[in-house]
Design an enzyme around this catalytic site. Structure first.
Site, mmCIF file in Angstrom:
data_model
loop_
_atom_site.group_PDB
_atom_site.id
_atom_site.type_symbol
_atom_site.label_atom_id
_atom_site.label_comp_id
_atom_site.label_asym_id
_atom_site.label_seq_id
_atom_site.Cartn_x
_atom_site.Cartn_y
_atom_site.Cartn_z
ATOM 1 N N THR A 185 -69.834 -4.171 33.050
ATOM 2 C CA THR A 185 -70.208 -3.554 34.322
ATOM 3 C C THR A 185 -69.839 -4.520 35.428
ATOM 4 O O THR A 185 -69.903 -5.737 35.249
ATOM 5 C CB THR A 185 -71.726 -3.334 34.435
ATOM 6 O OG1 THR A 185 -72.356 -4.601 34.548
ATOM 7 C CG2 THR A 185 -72.270 -2.608 33.247
ATOM 8 N N GLU A 331 -75.428 0.287 31.424
ATOM 9 C CA GLU A 331 -76.555 -0.350 30.723
ATOM 10 C C GLU A 331 -77.460 0.663 30.014
ATOM 11 O O GLU A 331 -78.329 0.275 29.245
ATOM 12 C CB GLU A 331 -77.420 -1.152 31.718
ATOM 13 C CG GLU A 331 -76.771 -2.410 32.251
ATOM 14 C CD GLU A 331 -75.957 -2.192 33.510
ATOM 15 O OE1 GLU A 331 -75.480 -1.053 33.719
ATOM 16 O OE2 GLU A 331 -75.787 -3.141 34.286
HETATM 17 P P1 ADP Z 1 -71.051 4.943 35.103
HETATM 18 O O1 ADP Z 1 -69.841 4.488 34.378
HETATM 19 O O2 ADP Z 1 -71.905 5.909 34.355
HETATM 20 O O3 ADP Z 1 -70.765 5.386 36.510
HETATM 21 P P2 ADP Z 1 -71.984 2.419 36.093
HETATM 22 O O4 ADP Z 1 -72.799 1.434 35.351
HETATM 23 O O5 ADP Z 1 -70.613 2.071 36.502
HETATM 24 O O6 ADP Z 1 -72.012 3.686 35.187
HETATM 25 O O7 ADP Z 1 -72.754 2.893 37.396
HETATM 26 C C1 ADP Z 1 -74.106 3.194 37.404
HETATM 27 C C2 ADP Z 1 -74.570 3.418 38.813
HETATM 28 O O8 ADP Z 1 -73.891 4.543 39.381
HETATM 29 C C3 ADP Z 1 -76.039 3.752 38.963
HETATM 30 O O9 ADP Z 1 -76.858 2.618 38.935
HETATM 31 C C4 ADP Z 1 -76.047 4.446 40.315
HETATM 32 O O10 ADP Z 1 -76.014 3.517 41.377
HETATM 33 C C5 ADP Z 1 -74.745 5.202 40.307
HETATM 34 N N1 ADP Z 1 -74.954 6.570 39.824
HETATM 35 C C6 ADP Z 1 -74.747 7.055 38.584
HETATM 36 N N2 ADP Z 1 -75.047 8.371 38.532
HETATM 37 C C7 ADP Z 1 -75.464 8.723 39.770
HETATM 38 C C8 ADP Z 1 -75.931 9.935 40.355
HETATM 39 N N3 ADP Z 1 -76.004 11.080 39.675
HETATM 40 N N4 ADP Z 1 -76.300 9.897 41.652
HETATM 41 C C9 ADP Z 1 -76.230 8.765 42.386
HETATM 42 N N5 ADP Z 1 -75.784 7.595 41.891
HETATM 43 C C10 ADP Z 1 -75.418 7.563 40.603
#
Ligand code: ADP
Length: 540
Positions: A185, A331
């Site tokens: 991440t 995570e």
């Molecule tokens: P992913 O690959 O699932 O996007 P990341 O670890 O890169 O996972 O990002 C996670 C972050 O993305 C969360 O902590 C949040 O800030 C943001 N996020 C994920 N889903 C949402 C959502 N539905 N609405 C708003 N923010 C979101």
């Protein structure tokens, strides 16, 4: 604490392993289709059974190359059958599949590969250039190239020849707590951190992900993950689909609206998933030509990774397409909550349902939530108080690989998400802000702090702050607010050029504002709220 007074008499030692998931597909659903649109746009059809058979050969060949249990095995691939084979074969042989994100800057890729100590890597031929950009900084013992053109560069191993020479591997006895995959991440500050998944975590995540209020996935589904397999396990779709025996449609590198819509219609896809940027572009295309694509089979679009605008949920509904919002993080494996409408709202007006679905939803079973306000106290679930969300559960990271980022884990077993939320009385969350200083653009992170530090290294810059500004297409874009040194000059292009030493091109800001002084908080930090108020028009 001794033994429980009366232990259950079930086979609790049966391991919850991905090996069992893969074996089930091989035995019971081998004919499910796996469709792949190659980089040259030709469609290649294979089956889940064939992918498992090839995964057995891949595993045997990797073992012959010296890959052992616990070793990390990198991948640089699109959503493609060979990636699925690595998803199957590497964990089942006891090793750890490490999906690298080709959109990252070479420095970051080099760091990630070295930190994970990747021993070898499987790379699609269209991404060999990406590999070459950081190969000098990390010594992979073996580079294996998936070639569609038949041309394999010198000094690397051809994937097909490798598979051909392997005898099918009999999987070793699985252990559910063993590591099976690792994803990095982007950190707010400092380097990316590795999330090391266990078999048990990803199996339980798959059980949860296919439930009706989550993805609602069954063996009758045909699933197209737009979300890349190098992003948080493609939200668990490859393993969930394999566990339930659903068919998969893998879109390869072409993720523009028309290409995805063509594939959704042609393959009669029933379930799909990805970040809002993709669906925004698709909605425009559908609105421009409402009769061009027959999406009559599509019953659910899981959208997440950034906030899903209410207007998008409504816009799709007009075309009979149902969006469900999901929230999660690398995570959290990543799915942790979804905004399925509860029965209490069944008769509510559409407006109210749209409002509900624009929230990040209620936590999945086995995901516990709580949030802590600025004063350090847990906030009430009244939908008014705001606090940083904390989560815990069997598919939530308990530590980062190598022990970095320990401050994100509370002493009492919770993980701090960096998302600021309100929680209503039913436990439904709404993200209102982020305490982590990052910009999320098209589903990918840009570190504001790293960008500020680099800008402040430019000879003309005295101070720089980077904020996220809303963007219709990308959700957010970075914007730099810069104070120049006395008498010094710099243009947007100068600063972009300077930043390109460490940032990928898509991460560079399009907008720089030059000001006299950056407002600061009492503790001397940049007051980004004030900057946002000054430079960002409130989103409509
Ligand atoms: P992913 O690959 O699932 O996007 P990341 O670890 O890169 O996972 O990002 C996670 C972050 O993305 C969360 O902590 C949040 O800030 C943001 N996020 C994920 N889903 C949402 C959502 N539905 N609405 C708003 N923010 C979101």
């Amino acid at each position: 604490m001794g033994e429980p007074t009366l232990s259950g008499l079930m086979m609790d030692e049966y391991p919850l392993s991905l090996t069992a998931v893969v074996e089930r597909a091989e035995l019971l659903t081998p004919e499910r289709k796996v469709v792949y649109r190659r980089p040259d746009c030709n469609v290649h059809r294979t089956t889940m059974g064939d992918c498992v058979r090839r995964a057995r050969r891949l595993a045997a060949a990797l073992a012959e190359l010296g890959i052992k249990e616990g070793d990390r095995m990198g991948t640089l691939m699109w959503n493609q059958p060979e990636h699925l084979e690595a998803y199957y074969g590497v964990p089942a042989m006891g090793a750890v599949v490490h999906t690298l994100n080709p959109r990252l800057h070479p420095d970051e890729l080099a760091f990630i590969a070295a930190d994970a100590e990747d021993r070898a890597i499987i790379v699609d031929e269209t991404l060999v250039g990406v590999l070459d950009s950081f190969r000098g900084a990390h010594d992979f013992e073996h580079v294996i190239v998936v070639s569609h053109s038949g041309k394999v560069p010198d000094g690397v191993i051809d994937y097909e020849s490798l598979i051909d020479r392997g005898q099918p591997m009999e999987w070793p006895a699985p252990d559910e707590r063993r590591a099976c995959a690792i994803c990095y991440t982007s950190g707010t500050t400092g380097r990316p951190k590795g999330v090391l998944y266990s078999h048990r975590a990803l199996v339980l995540h798959s059980f949860m992900a296919c439930m009706p209020d989550q993805m609602n996935m069954s063996m009758c589904d045909t699933v197209l993950p737009v979300v890349p397999m190098f992003h948080a396990n493609a939200w668990g779709i490859p393993y969930t689909a394999t566990m339930v025996g659903a068919s998969l449609v893998l879109p390869g590198p072409h993720l523009d609206a028309e290409s995805v819509l063509d594939l959704l219609a042609a393959e009669k896809v029933t379930l799909t998933a990805g970040v809002p940027t993709v669906w925004m572009a698709m909605l425009k295309a559908i609105e421009a030509e409402p009769d061009r694509w027959d999406l009559g089979n599509l019953h659910r679009l899981l959208v997440g990774g950034s906030a899903v605008p209410r207007s998008m949920i409504e816009g799709y509904q007009k075309h009979g397409l149902f969006i469900i919002q999901g929230w999660g993080m690398t995570e959290t494996s990543p799915l942790a909550s979804t905004s399925s409408v509860p029965p209490e709202l069944a008769d509510a007006p559409d407006e109210e349902k749209f409002d509900y679905r624009a929230r990040q939803g209620t936590p999945a079973p086995f995901v516990d939530i709580r949030a802590r306000g600025d004063d350090g106290e847990l906030i009430p679930w009244d939908d008014k108080a705001m606090g940083e969300l904390e989560v815990r559960g069997p598919w939530v990271a308990g530590a980062y690989f190598g022990g970095t980022g320990a401050e994100k884990f509370t002493g009492d077993g919770w993980f701090q998400t960096g998302d600021v939320v309100k929680i209503n009385q039913h436990g439904c969350i709404r993200i209102t802000d982020r305490s982590k200083d990052l910009v999320k653009s098209g589903g990918e992170w840009i570190s504001s702090v790293d960008m500020e530090n680099l800008l402040m290294g430019h000879p003309a810059v005295a101070e720089a702050a980077v904020i996220a500004v809303p963007d219709e297409k990308w959700d957010e874009r970075p914007m730099a607010v810069v104070v120049l040194k006395d008498g010094a000059e710099a243009t947007l292009d100068d600063l972009r050029e300077h930043l390109s030493s460490h940032f990928a091109k898509w991460q560079l800001p399009e907008r720089v504002e030059f000001i006299d002084e950056i407002p600061r908080t009492a503790t001397g930090k940049f007051k980004k709220i004030a900057l946002r108020e000054q430079f960002v028009k409130a989103p409509v």
